[in-house]
Each structure stands twice: as structure tokens, then as C-alpha cells.
Design an enzyme around this catalytic site. Structure first.
Site, short mmCIF file in Angstrom:
data_model
loop_
_atom_site.label_atom_id
_atom_site.label_comp_id
_atom_site.label_asym_id
_atom_site.label_seq_id
_atom_site.Cartn_x
_atom_site.Cartn_y
_atom_site.Cartn_z
N ASP A 16 0.96 -1.32 0.25
CA ASP A 16 -0.08 0.08 0.05
C ASP A 16 0.83 1.30 0.05
OD1 ASP A 16 -2.42 1.34 -0.09
OD2 ASP A 16 -2.73 1.14 2.23
N HIS A 33 3.04 2.93 -8.96
CA HIS A 33 2.88 1.68 -9.21
C HIS A 33 4.24 1.10 -10.05
CE1 HIS A 33 -1.05 1.89 -7.83
NE2 HIS A 33 -1.59 2.39 -8.83
N LEU A 131 11.16 -20.77 -3.79
CA LEU A 131 9.98 -19.83 -3.27
C LEU A 131 8.80 -20.23 -4.00
CD1 LEU A 131 9.57 -17.25 -1.18
CD2 LEU A 131 10.15 -15.96 -3.48
C1 FPP Z 1 -1.59 0.22 -3.62
O1 FPP Z 1 -1.42 1.42 -3.17
C2 FPP Z 1 -1.06 -0.76 -4.50
C3 FPP Z 1 -1.98 -1.04 -5.41
C4 FPP Z 1 -3.32 -1.33 -5.50
C5 FPP Z 1 -1.18 -1.98 -6.36
C6 FPP Z 1 -0.29 -2.91 -6.11
C7 FPP Z 1 0.68 -3.32 -7.71
C8 FPP Z 1 1.93 -2.91 -7.83
C9 FPP Z 1 2.98 -2.84 -6.96
C10 FPP Z 1 2.39 -3.31 -9.28
C11 FPP Z 1 2.21 -4.66 -9.82
C12 FPP Z 1 2.36 -6.05 -9.17
C13 FPP Z 1 3.20 -6.88 -9.48
C14 FPP Z 1 3.12 -8.20 -8.60
C15 FPP Z 1 3.92 -7.05 -10.65
P1 FPP Z 1 -2.60 2.51 -3.67
O2 FPP Z 1 -2.51 2.80 -5.01
O3 FPP Z 1 -3.53 2.02 -2.66
O4 FPP Z 1 -1.77 3.78 -2.60
P2 FPP Z 1 -2.39 4.91 -1.96
O5 FPP Z 1 -3.01 4.14 -0.71
O6 FPP Z 1 -1.11 5.74 -1.59
O7 FPP Z 1 -3.36 5.62 -2.87
#
Ligand code: FPP
Length: 241
Positions: A16, A33, A131
Site C-alpha cells: 500500500d 505503481h 520459493l
Molecule cells: C496500493 O497502493 C497498491 C496497489 C493497489 C497495487 C500494487 C501493485 C503493484 C506494486 C504493481 C504490480 C504488481 C506486480 C506483482 C508486478 P495505492 O494505489 O492504494 O496507494 P495509496 O493508498 O497511496 O493511494
């Protein structure tokens, strides 16, 4: 960490804070992201180095389908790209890649590349992966319990007594995580202290760790510190120790 018995078998992470990380830099959320993908790579390496056997990551929830279309397609695109770019290296390290969730909602092309990647990194018979890397995509804990309950009901449709005697293990075996040990440690980054409809059943006795670090800044050092913190926890599973 010297004591191997204190290394969690299964570490799960609610990644997050990508959006906030990007905003702090005056950038669009998607910038966060893409940097988050670097953290995924770092944590996979750290998990291999520390002897963690399962690493699971909450990449996209059922609720995340409600985000703006452009963000959803960026996230799916990152997933697609990561599969294309990373699979050979994962295979070489002995990492088994799997995606769990309500995958019927995914784009067909993405689903095909996921299935190919899963087949490519599946270990040969009798070989244990170094893993298991599990990505939860289009996943929610309530959805998982519901789909398992439906399967259980179907299995015992003509056997009410069998249903009456169904055990916790019977239901566990129908969750998408069947065969995967429950997470020992669940980490959530970015300072939020919620489980957000993640592994609701499987988290019954997980240790929870909430860290302030935003996901794009969560790298090897942070992963190792989380394991250090876990090693100090006293797990009692509702009993006295
Ligand atoms: C939360 O941050 C994150 C996500 C919803 C997406 C996580 C995805 C990745 C790291 C990229 C793709 C993954 C892989 C496995 C290749 P948020 O957008 O909710 O952040 P915020 O709370 O600050 O708005």
C-alpha cells in the site's frame, strides 16, 4: 537472522502507498505503481535470501476494479509486463509463480500469459521450489470464503449428513489457497492499519505488522527488519505458553 526456526514460512504483504508516494513527488499515481514493481523484485530476492518459503502479495483486490479505468489498465499492463520480463529470472532462481483470485474477471490475454508463466515456473515432479511467489489478483477474502462455501454445498448436495460433518479443513481445502500454509506474517505498508478484505480466513493466527514505509520504498532492508520484528513475537494460537 541466525535462528532459522524464527524465519516465517509464509510472508504476505498488503502493498500500500504507491499513490501517495507518487503524489509526494508531484507525479501521477501510476508512477508509484511502476516503482512498486521494483519493490516486488527486491522482496522476492530478500525472501529467497532469508529462506522464506512462500511470499504472497496483494496486488489487486476485487474492490480495486472500482478505480478509474486508466489506473486499472495500467496495473494490469504492469502485471503483463512483469510476467514477460521477470519469468525467466524467476524460473532460474527456482521460484514458482502463481496467481490466485477471481481470475475469470481478468482480460483473456493476461490470463493466458499468467497460465503460461505458471506452467513455465512449475517445478519438475519431486522438486520443491525455492520459493512460491503468489500474486493475489482480483482477490477478496469474502469472495474466497463464498466460493469455497458454494463448492462445499455442491459437493454435499445429495448428502446432508456429510455437510453436517464438514470440518474446517474441508473448507480450507476449497479456498483458492488450498495447500498453501496460512501466512505466519502479514505486513501492510503505508501506515494504514486494516486487513481490507484480504486473507480473512487464512489470517486467523497470522502476526500482523503495520509499517509506515510506503510500498515503493519497501526494499530488502525493510523486508529483513520485518522478519526481525516477527522473530520477537510470541505466537500462542489461543493457548498458554
Ligand atoms: C496500493 O497502493 C497498491 C496497489 C493497489 C497495487 C500494487 C501493485 C503493484 C506494486 C504493481 C504490480 C504488481 C506486480 C506483482 C508486478 P495505492 O494505489 O492504494 O496507494 P495509496 O493508498 O497511496 O493511494
Amino acid at each position: 537472522m541466525n535462528d532459522k526456526s524464527k524465519v516465517p514460512v509464509h510472508v504476505s504483504i498488503i502493498m500500500d502507498g504507491n499513490g501517495r508516494w507518487a503524489r509526494q513527488r508531484g507525479q501521477e499515481r501510476v508512477y508509484g505503481h511502476s516503482h512498486g514493481v521494483e519493490s516486488v523484485r527486491a522482496c522476492v530476492e530478500a525472501a529467497v535470501e532469508t529462506g522464506v518459503r512462500y511470499l504472497s502479495l496483494f496486488a489487486f483486490s476485487e474492490e480495486n476494479w472500482g478505480r478509474p479505468d486508466s489506473e486499472v489498465s495500467t496495473l494490469m499492463g504492469l502485471m503483463f509486463k512483469a510476467i514477460a520480463n521477470e519469468m525467466a529470472a524467476l524460473k532460474k532462481q527456482g521460484v514458482r509463480f502463481r496467481v490466485l483470485g477471481n481470475v475469470d474477471r481478468l482480460d483473456k490475454e493476461l490470463l493466458t500469459s499468467i497460465r503460461d508463466a505458471e506452467a513455465m515456473t512449475a517445478p519438475a515432479p519431486g522438486v520443491e521450489p525455492v520459493l512460491d511467489l503468489i500474486i493475489f489478483l482480483s482477490y477478496s477474502g469474502k469472495w474466497d470464503i463464498l466460493q469455497a462455501a458454494k463448492k462445499l454445498a455442491k459437493k454435499y448436495a445429495s448428502d446432508p449428513e456429510g455437510l453436517e460433518n464438514a470440518s474446517l479443513d474441508d473448507l480450507s481445502g476449497l479456498l483458492v489457497t488450498a495447500g498453501v500454509p496460512d501466512p505466519d506474517l502479514i505486513i501492510r505498508t503505508s501506515g494504514e492499519q486494516r486487513i481490507s478484505n484480504y486473507l480473512l480466513w487464512q489470517a486467523a493466527y497470522s502476526e500482523l505488522l503495520f509499517v509506515d514505509t510506503l510500498w515503493p520504498d519497501f526494499r530488502k532492508e525493510e523486508f529483513r527488519s520485518a522478519l526481525e520484528e516477527y522473530s520477537k513475537r510470541n505466537r500462542r494460537y489461543g493457548k498458554v505458553k
